[in-house]
Scaffold this motif. Structure first.
Motif, mmCIF file in Angstrom:
data_model
loop_
_atom_site.group_PDB
_atom_site.id
_atom_site.type_symbol
_atom_site.label_atom_id
_atom_site.label_comp_id
_atom_site.label_asym_id
_atom_site.label_seq_id
_atom_site.Cartn_x
_atom_site.Cartn_y
_atom_site.Cartn_z
ATOM 1 N N GLN A 151 0.838 -1.373 -0.007
ATOM 2 C CA GLN A 151 0.063 0.045 0.182
ATOM 3 C C GLN A 151 0.854 1.260 0.034
ATOM 4 O O GLN A 151 1.727 1.489 0.919
ATOM 5 N N GLU A 152 0.482 2.116 -0.724
ATOM 6 C CA GLU A 152 1.206 3.396 -0.722
ATOM 7 C C GLU A 152 0.550 4.290 0.146
ATOM 8 O O GLU A 152 -0.727 4.470 0.189
ATOM 9 N N VAL A 153 1.320 5.016 0.863
ATOM 10 C CA VAL A 153 0.763 5.934 2.068
ATOM 11 C C VAL A 153 0.286 7.265 1.203
ATOM 12 O O VAL A 153 -0.917 7.568 1.610
ATOM 13 N N VAL A 154 1.140 7.661 0.596
ATOM 14 C CA VAL A 154 0.917 8.958 -0.334
ATOM 15 C C VAL A 154 1.416 8.891 -1.544
ATOM 16 O O VAL A 154 2.688 8.434 -1.531
ATOM 17 N N GLU A 155 0.936 9.482 -2.653
ATOM 18 C CA GLU A 155 1.887 9.459 -3.829
ATOM 19 C C GLU A 155 2.768 10.688 -3.819
ATOM 20 O O GLU A 155 2.741 11.716 -3.495
ATOM 21 N N VAL A 156 3.982 10.324 -3.891
ATOM 22 C CA VAL A 156 5.195 11.032 -3.898
ATOM 23 C C VAL A 156 5.654 11.023 -5.447
ATOM 24 O O VAL A 156 6.324 10.264 -5.837
ATOM 25 N N GLU A 157 5.674 12.275 -5.931
ATOM 26 C CA GLU A 157 5.984 12.468 -7.034
ATOM 27 C C GLU A 157 7.552 12.345 -7.257
ATOM 28 O O GLU A 157 8.432 13.015 -6.655
ATOM 29 N N SER A 158 7.945 11.538 -7.975
ATOM 30 C CA SER A 158 9.519 11.126 -8.142
ATOM 31 C C SER A 158 9.720 11.185 -9.697
ATOM 32 O O SER A 158 9.294 10.403 -10.289
ATOM 33 N N GLU A 159 10.721 11.872 -9.888
ATOM 34 C CA GLU A 159 11.272 12.082 -11.147
ATOM 35 C C GLU A 159 12.334 10.716 -11.596
ATOM 36 O O GLU A 159 12.400 10.548 -12.639
ATOM 37 N N THR A 160 12.795 10.154 -10.450
ATOM 38 C CA THR A 160 13.649 9.081 -10.758
ATOM 39 C C THR A 160 12.996 7.813 -10.656
ATOM 40 O O THR A 160 13.655 6.695 -11.343
ATOM 41 N N ARG A 161 12.100 7.769 -9.793
ATOM 42 C CA ARG A 161 11.499 6.032 -9.567
ATOM 43 C C ARG A 161 10.556 5.900 -10.400
ATOM 44 O O ARG A 161 9.447 6.742 -10.282
ATOM 45 N N PRO A 162 10.296 4.787 -11.216
ATOM 46 C CA PRO A 162 9.421 4.534 -12.060
ATOM 47 C C PRO A 162 8.181 3.916 -11.068
ATOM 48 O O PRO A 162 8.370 3.425 -10.057
ATOM 49 N N ARG A 163 7.018 4.128 -11.674
ATOM 50 C CA ARG A 163 5.699 3.689 -10.999
ATOM 51 C C ARG A 163 5.763 2.335 -10.519
ATOM 52 O O ARG A 163 6.501 1.112 -11.080
ATOM 53 N N GLY A 164 5.441 1.814 -9.214
ATOM 54 C CA GLY A 164 5.678 0.336 -8.831
ATOM 55 C C GLY A 164 5.599 0.300 -7.370
ATOM 56 O O GLY A 164 5.465 1.408 -6.889
ATOM 57 N N VAL A 165 5.570 -0.429 -6.762
ATOM 58 C CA VAL A 165 5.503 -0.765 -5.397
ATOM 59 C C VAL A 165 6.566 -1.308 -4.723
ATOM 60 O O VAL A 165 6.854 -2.542 -5.158
ATOM 61 N N GLY A 166 7.356 -0.825 -3.923
ATOM 62 C CA GLY A 166 8.403 -1.175 -3.407
ATOM 63 C C GLY A 166 9.418 -1.653 -4.189
ATOM 64 O O GLY A 166 9.699 -1.211 -5.389
ATOM 65 N N TYR A 167 10.498 -2.394 -3.655
ATOM 66 C CA TYR A 167 11.688 -2.496 -4.313
ATOM 67 C C TYR A 167 11.705 -3.871 -5.131
ATOM 68 O O TYR A 167 11.276 -4.923 -4.445
ATOM 69 N N VAL A 168 11.740 -3.827 -6.229
ATOM 70 C CA VAL A 168 11.762 -5.201 -7.048
ATOM 71 C C VAL A 168 13.000 -5.247 -7.502
ATOM 72 O O VAL A 168 13.465 -4.746 -8.857
ATOM 73 N N GLY A 169 13.851 -6.266 -7.116
ATOM 74 C CA GLY A 169 15.112 -6.675 -7.693
ATOM 75 C C GLY A 169 15.262 -7.665 -8.437
ATOM 76 O O GLY A 169 14.323 -7.998 -8.905
ATOM 77 N N PRO A 170 16.462 -8.237 -8.931
ATOM 78 C CA PRO A 170 16.469 -9.679 -9.595
ATOM 79 C C PRO A 170 15.845 -10.657 -8.880
ATOM 80 O O PRO A 170 15.844 -10.652 -7.770
ATOM 81 N N GLY A 171 15.660 -11.463 -9.785
ATOM 82 C CA GLY A 171 14.655 -12.847 -9.143
ATOM 83 C C GLY A 171 13.420 -12.681 -9.348
ATOM 84 O O GLY A 171 12.511 -13.394 -9.114
ATOM 85 N N ILE A 172 12.863 -11.489 -9.854
ATOM 86 C CA ILE A 172 11.276 -11.175 -9.803
ATOM 87 C C ILE A 172 11.116 -11.425 -11.460
ATOM 88 O O ILE A 172 11.702 -10.653 -12.221
#
Lengths: 119, 119
Positions: free
Chosen positions: B97-118
């Protein structure tokens, strides 16, 4: 969000590029509001009993990219871009101590999760 | 380790392959001892007021590879291999769950950290 009896909620700061868990501190409602507004991680220092703009003095701020919570909304997860070491000891992450050696056949020796982006 | 007034310490479970933060729960001394001994994550359920072998019923256990603590030893970080979704909702991670939408120029949309293996 569910705050505890002291009006605090634990907040985990995780590096949004490498996936490392950098630090854990506590927020009160005001710290969360300041974090959302400034896009820098603010916490509430339990030892100093005051709001804490993480890295304001050292420059080691955490730029916040995403703020998540868990299924029961009693923990915060910040995805951040750290501008320097997150730990006051100078370490990248506060989690540099092993509690006990766990023999693992699958996990190579090392401390914590080291994902892409670490040289 | 530094336990709080209730004799508990927060423990973060992080996927040792993907880096995802899966869940946060609390341990008492006995839960930590059982975790070390069994190499499965054990917690103390504050709501049920009892020891909790995470996933014993569902099969969604967390096999523990490494146990770390932070600079002031008041938080535990478990690097784990989950045997199923970590969240009782069926999600891989509790942090969906996102608490609030934080406009981020660097972070693509998505939830949490998704590293290798996904996939």
């Amino acid at each position: 969000m569910k705050y505890n009896e002291q009006g605090l909620i634990p907040a985990i700061a995780q590096d949004s590029v490498t996936g490392e868990v950098l630090m854990v501190a506590y927020m009160n409602q005001e710290a969360l509001a300041l974090t959302i507004e400034s896009k820098h991680a603010w916490f509430y220092s339990r030892s100093r009993q005051e709001l804490w703009h993480k890295g304001a003095t050292s420059g080691n701020i955490l730029v916040v990219e995403r703020i998540l919570t868990d299924c029961d909304a009693d923990t915060i997860l910040l995805l951040v871009r750290p501008k320097g070491p997150a730990c006051h000891t100078g370490e990248r992450s506060c989690f540099f101590q092993e509690v006990v050696e766990v023999e693992s056949e699958t996990r190579p020796r090392g401390v914590g999760y080291v994902g892409p982006g670490i040289a």
